[in-house]
Write an enzyme that holds these catalytic residues in place. Structure first.
Site, short mmCIF file in Angstrom:
data_model
loop_
_atom_site.label_atom_id
_atom_site.label_comp_id
_atom_site.label_asym_id
_atom_site.label_seq_id
_atom_site.Cartn_x
_atom_site.Cartn_y
_atom_site.Cartn_z
N THR A 121 7.07 6.90 -7.15
CA THR A 121 7.92 7.73 -6.27
C THR A 121 9.18 8.12 -7.03
O THR A 121 9.92 7.25 -7.50
CB THR A 121 8.31 6.95 -5.01
OG1 THR A 121 7.10 6.60 -4.35
CG2 THR A 121 9.18 7.77 -4.09
N GLU A 152 1.63 8.81 -4.08
CA GLU A 152 0.74 7.88 -3.37
C GLU A 152 1.30 7.63 -1.98
O GLU A 152 2.50 7.65 -1.77
CB GLU A 152 0.59 6.57 -4.16
CG GLU A 152 1.89 5.89 -4.60
CD GLU A 152 2.51 5.00 -3.56
OE1 GLU A 152 1.84 4.67 -2.59
OE2 GLU A 152 3.70 4.66 -3.72
N PHE A 153 0.37 7.40 -1.04
CA PHE A 153 0.78 7.06 0.33
C PHE A 153 0.13 5.74 0.72
O PHE A 153 -0.40 5.58 1.82
CB PHE A 153 0.36 8.18 1.29
CG PHE A 153 0.92 9.53 0.92
CD1 PHE A 153 2.24 9.85 1.17
CD2 PHE A 153 0.13 10.47 0.27
CE1 PHE A 153 2.77 11.08 0.80
CE2 PHE A 153 0.64 11.71 -0.10
CZ PHE A 153 1.97 12.01 0.16
N GLU A 156 0.97 -1.30 1.71
CA GLU A 156 0.59 -2.63 1.28
C GLU A 156 -0.25 -3.26 2.38
O GLU A 156 0.03 -3.08 3.57
CB GLU A 156 1.83 -3.48 1.00
CG GLU A 156 2.58 -2.97 -0.21
CD GLU A 156 3.69 -3.89 -0.65
OE1 GLU A 156 3.64 -5.10 -0.41
OE2 GLU A 156 4.65 -3.36 -1.25
N GLY A 272 11.50 -3.77 16.78
CA GLY A 272 11.64 -5.15 16.36
C GLY A 272 12.72 -5.30 15.32
O GLY A 272 13.80 -4.70 15.44
N GLY A 276 11.19 -3.03 6.33
CA GLY A 276 11.55 -3.66 5.06
C GLY A 276 10.55 -3.21 4.01
O GLY A 276 9.91 -2.17 4.16
N CYS A 279 9.37 0.05 -0.34
CA CYS A 279 9.30 1.52 -0.33
C CYS A 279 10.28 2.14 0.66
O CYS A 279 11.18 2.88 0.25
CB CYS A 279 7.89 1.96 -0.01
SG CYS A 279 6.79 1.60 -1.38
N ARG A 346 9.90 -8.40 -0.73
CA ARG A 346 11.02 -7.57 -1.19
C ARG A 346 11.62 -6.81 0.01
O ARG A 346 10.91 -6.17 0.75
CB ARG A 346 10.56 -6.60 -2.28
CG ARG A 346 10.21 -7.32 -3.58
CD ARG A 346 9.63 -6.38 -4.59
NE ARG A 346 8.37 -5.81 -4.14
CZ ARG A 346 7.71 -4.87 -4.81
NH1 ARG A 346 8.20 -4.40 -5.94
NH2 ARG A 346 6.58 -4.39 -4.34
C1 UDX Z 1 5.14 2.57 3.08
C2 UDX Z 1 4.46 3.88 3.52
O1 UDX Z 1 3.88 3.69 4.80
C3 UDX Z 1 3.41 4.30 2.50
O2 UDX Z 1 2.83 5.53 2.88
C4 UDX Z 1 4.11 4.43 1.15
O3 UDX Z 1 3.25 4.86 0.15
C5 UDX Z 1 4.73 3.12 0.76
O4 UDX Z 1 5.66 2.75 1.76
P1 UDX Z 1 4.56 -0.02 3.11
O5 UDX Z 1 5.85 -0.24 2.40
O6 UDX Z 1 3.36 -0.74 2.63
O7 UDX Z 1 4.17 1.53 3.10
O8 UDX Z 1 4.81 -0.44 4.63
P2 UDX Z 1 4.68 0.27 6.06
O9 UDX Z 1 3.36 -0.04 6.65
O10 UDX Z 1 5.09 1.68 5.98
O11 UDX Z 1 5.80 -0.57 6.86
C6 UDX Z 1 7.15 -0.53 6.41
C7 UDX Z 1 8.01 -1.42 7.26
O12 UDX Z 1 8.19 -0.87 8.55
C8 UDX Z 1 7.49 -2.84 7.49
O13 UDX Z 1 8.56 -3.75 7.36
C9 UDX Z 1 6.97 -2.82 8.91
O14 UDX Z 1 7.01 -4.09 9.52
C10 UDX Z 1 7.96 -1.85 9.55
N1 UDX Z 1 7.41 -1.17 10.73
C11 UDX Z 1 6.30 -0.38 10.63
C12 UDX Z 1 8.06 -1.30 11.95
O15 UDX Z 1 9.08 -1.99 12.06
N2 UDX Z 1 7.57 -0.64 13.04
C13 UDX Z 1 6.46 0.14 12.97
O16 UDX Z 1 6.08 0.71 14.00
C14 UDX Z 1 5.80 0.28 11.73
#
Ligand code: UDX
Length: 476
Positions: A121, A152-153, A156, A272, A276, A279, A346
């Site tokens: 990114t 990339e999207f 994790e 909530g 975190g 990304c 992280r």
């Molecule tokens: C994110 C993007 O979704 C992904 O497309 C990108 O490529 C990388 O960054 P990721 O970091 O794996 O992916 O986590 P994600 O599923 O997006 O969740 C991010 C944070 O948001 C988590 O801490 C999760 O607990 C929080 N979250 C997610 C909420 O608090 N509420 C929600 O409704 C969804």
């Protein structure tokens, strides 16, 4: 096609392994020789469902290999994917020094023409800078470099599935040859022509991925704009939860109806502890700085970031109000990872919660099915337990910090019997409040009003302390 992947972090490993899985010849490199040695024997340094099995299978079939000789990797591929980290600098901007180093490496090592693809990114216009560096430092006159962006999207925890079954694939290109090469690389995924080892009994019947071809600048912006929008959506839901607490609504009911509007959609509305991970928080910051540098004040995004930071304060208010004095209390923590199905901590909300609990003198025990090793390295004072019931034993409070399904499925009657005080503060709105109250817990969460929750008739065995609140008044 022969593909090189530079950077064997999370994105590089998933990209390299999945490209080998769909039939390409992939060589990966990283500047950490120990990581490469481990990967060569099939040891994957991250927890990501399906990745280790797929990586080992592709090592065996010799479609995937690892080398610590970066020059060898550069020379091997017709196409080079740059997957190195772009961590945040102190001022929030993305640190592009690893990308710069890789550009020098490619420019000096390549003997033939290459397509260089940014997967990391990066801020808008990085692709053009990359092209400039490649041309300026080019050693071999015969080598021509083309540059493309292929953001990339990957989430994790579901990254392998996301790679093989994406909803969209974005190519940021400035020439037809690059587009053609990228189409060739992704053809098995676009046309669903690969044997999917994730869904052995058949892949879900989702529509085929949409291919979006744009300029390089637009592709870079798409990534930032997507992650920032998701962050704003989460913060929006969190503010609605705060309003629910004040005026007596139920956040789950509100977001359910909200998400049924196809213009809004149901996902990323879970209130909530906030977002975190490596990304969303850093991409939000980097996008704010990028906008600022180009003279745009991205106030909305700044507010989303502020809302997110305040989540921990609000959670801690709930803890303090419920426990009154935190010092010397036995506090159990369920979940450390920044979200479920990952071992990544992280920028996890849990880190700040642990830091504050320890600073206030609580005795902290914790359990997470994947992230304890990483947490112990930062907080050796936290006693990590082998199972959740050990965390509950004698605890004055249990905090739910990650939405692992395992916690929903716990034998909560048993947990209740083990605790010194049956107090649960649910930072993820994971549990069913009515059921928790029925079991005799004092239960706190986000955005669900006490009147509604306590309206559920409690059975005779419910002890006097049992009650629930979103705004967490002092415990009786
Ligand atoms: C994110 C993007 O979704 C992904 O497309 C990108 O490529 C990388 O960054 P990721 O970091 O794996 O992916 O986590 P994600 O599923 O997006 O969740 C991010 C944070 O948001 C988590 O801490 C999760 O607990 C929080 N979250 C997610 C909420 O608090 N509420 C929600 O409704 C969804």
């Amino acid at each position: 096609m022969r593909i090189s992947v530079i950077g064997c972090g999370y994105v590089g490993l998933v990209t390299g392994t999945c490209l080998a899985e769909v039939g390409h010849q992939v060589i990966c490199t990283d500047n950490d020789p120990e990581r490469i040695t481990a990967l060569r024997t099939g040891v994957v340094p991250i927890y990501e469902p399906h990745l280790d099995a797929m990586l080992s299978a592709n090592l065996r079939s010799q479609r995937l290999s690892f080398t610590s000789d970066a020059g060898e990797a550069v020379r091997a591929g017709e196409v080079i994917f740059i997957c190195v980290g772009t961590p945040p600098l102190e001022n929030g901007e993305a640190d592009l020094s690893a990308i710069d180093n890789v550009a020098h490496l490619i420019a000096t090592e390549a003997c033939q023409s290459k397509l260089v693809v940014e997967k990391s990114t990066v801020p808008a216009q990085t692709g053009h800078q990359l092209k400039r560096v490649l041309d300026v430092y080019r050693r071999n006159g015969g080598a021509e470099f083309r540059v493309a962006s292929n953001p990339e999207f990957l989430r994790e925890g579901t990254a392998v599935e996301d790679f093989l079954h994406p909803d969209r694939i974005v190519f940021g290109v400035d020439d037809e040859i690059s587009e053609k090469q990228l189409r060739e690389i992704y053809r098995p995924i676009l046309e669903r022509q690969f044997r999917c080892s994730v869904h052995l009994s058949g892949c879900p019947a989702t529509p085929p991925p949409k291919l979006v071809v744009t300029t390089i600048n637009s592709a870079e912006l798409i990534k930032h704009a997507s992650n920032s929008f998701l962050a704003m959506k989460i913060s929006y839901a969190n503010v609605i939860a705060d309003v629910c607490e004040k005026v007596g609504g139920d956040i789950k009911e509100v977001t359910r109806a909200l998400g049924l509007d196809p213009r809004i959609g149901p996902r990323f509305l879970d209130a909530g502890l906030g977002f975190g991970g490596f990304c969303l928080p850093k991409d939000v910051q980097a996008f704010i700085r990028l906008a600022e540098r180009s003279g745009v004040d991205f106030g909305m995004l700044k507010e989303a970031e502020k809302v997110n930071k305040r989540r921990i304060d609000l959670f801690f208010d709930k803890i303090r109000q419920a426990l009154w004095v935190v010092k010397d209390k036995k506090v159990g923590v369920l979940g450390l990872a920044f979200k479920a199905n990952t071992d990544d901590i992280r920028f996890a909300p849990s880190l700040e919660v642990l830091r504050r609990l320890l600073a206030e003198g609580a005795q902290v025990r914790a359990y997470d099915q994947a992230a304890m090793r990483r947490t112990s390295a930062i907080f050796p004072q936290v006693h990590c337990c082998r199972e959740p019931y050990e965390v509950a034993r004698g605890a004055d409070a249990l905090l739910v910090l990650t939405e692992w399904e395992e916690f929903r499925q716990l034998d909560w009657e048993r947990v209740h019997n083990l605790m010194a005080r049956p107090l649960v503060i649910d930072g993820r709105n994971l549990l069913n409040p009515a059921a928790m109250i029925e079991r005799g817990f004092e239960y706190y969460c986000f955005g669900r009003p006490p009147e509604k929750l306590t309206a559920v008739p409690a059975p005779a065995h419910v002890p006097k302390v049992a009650r629930v609140s979103a705004s967490a008044p002092f415990a009786a």
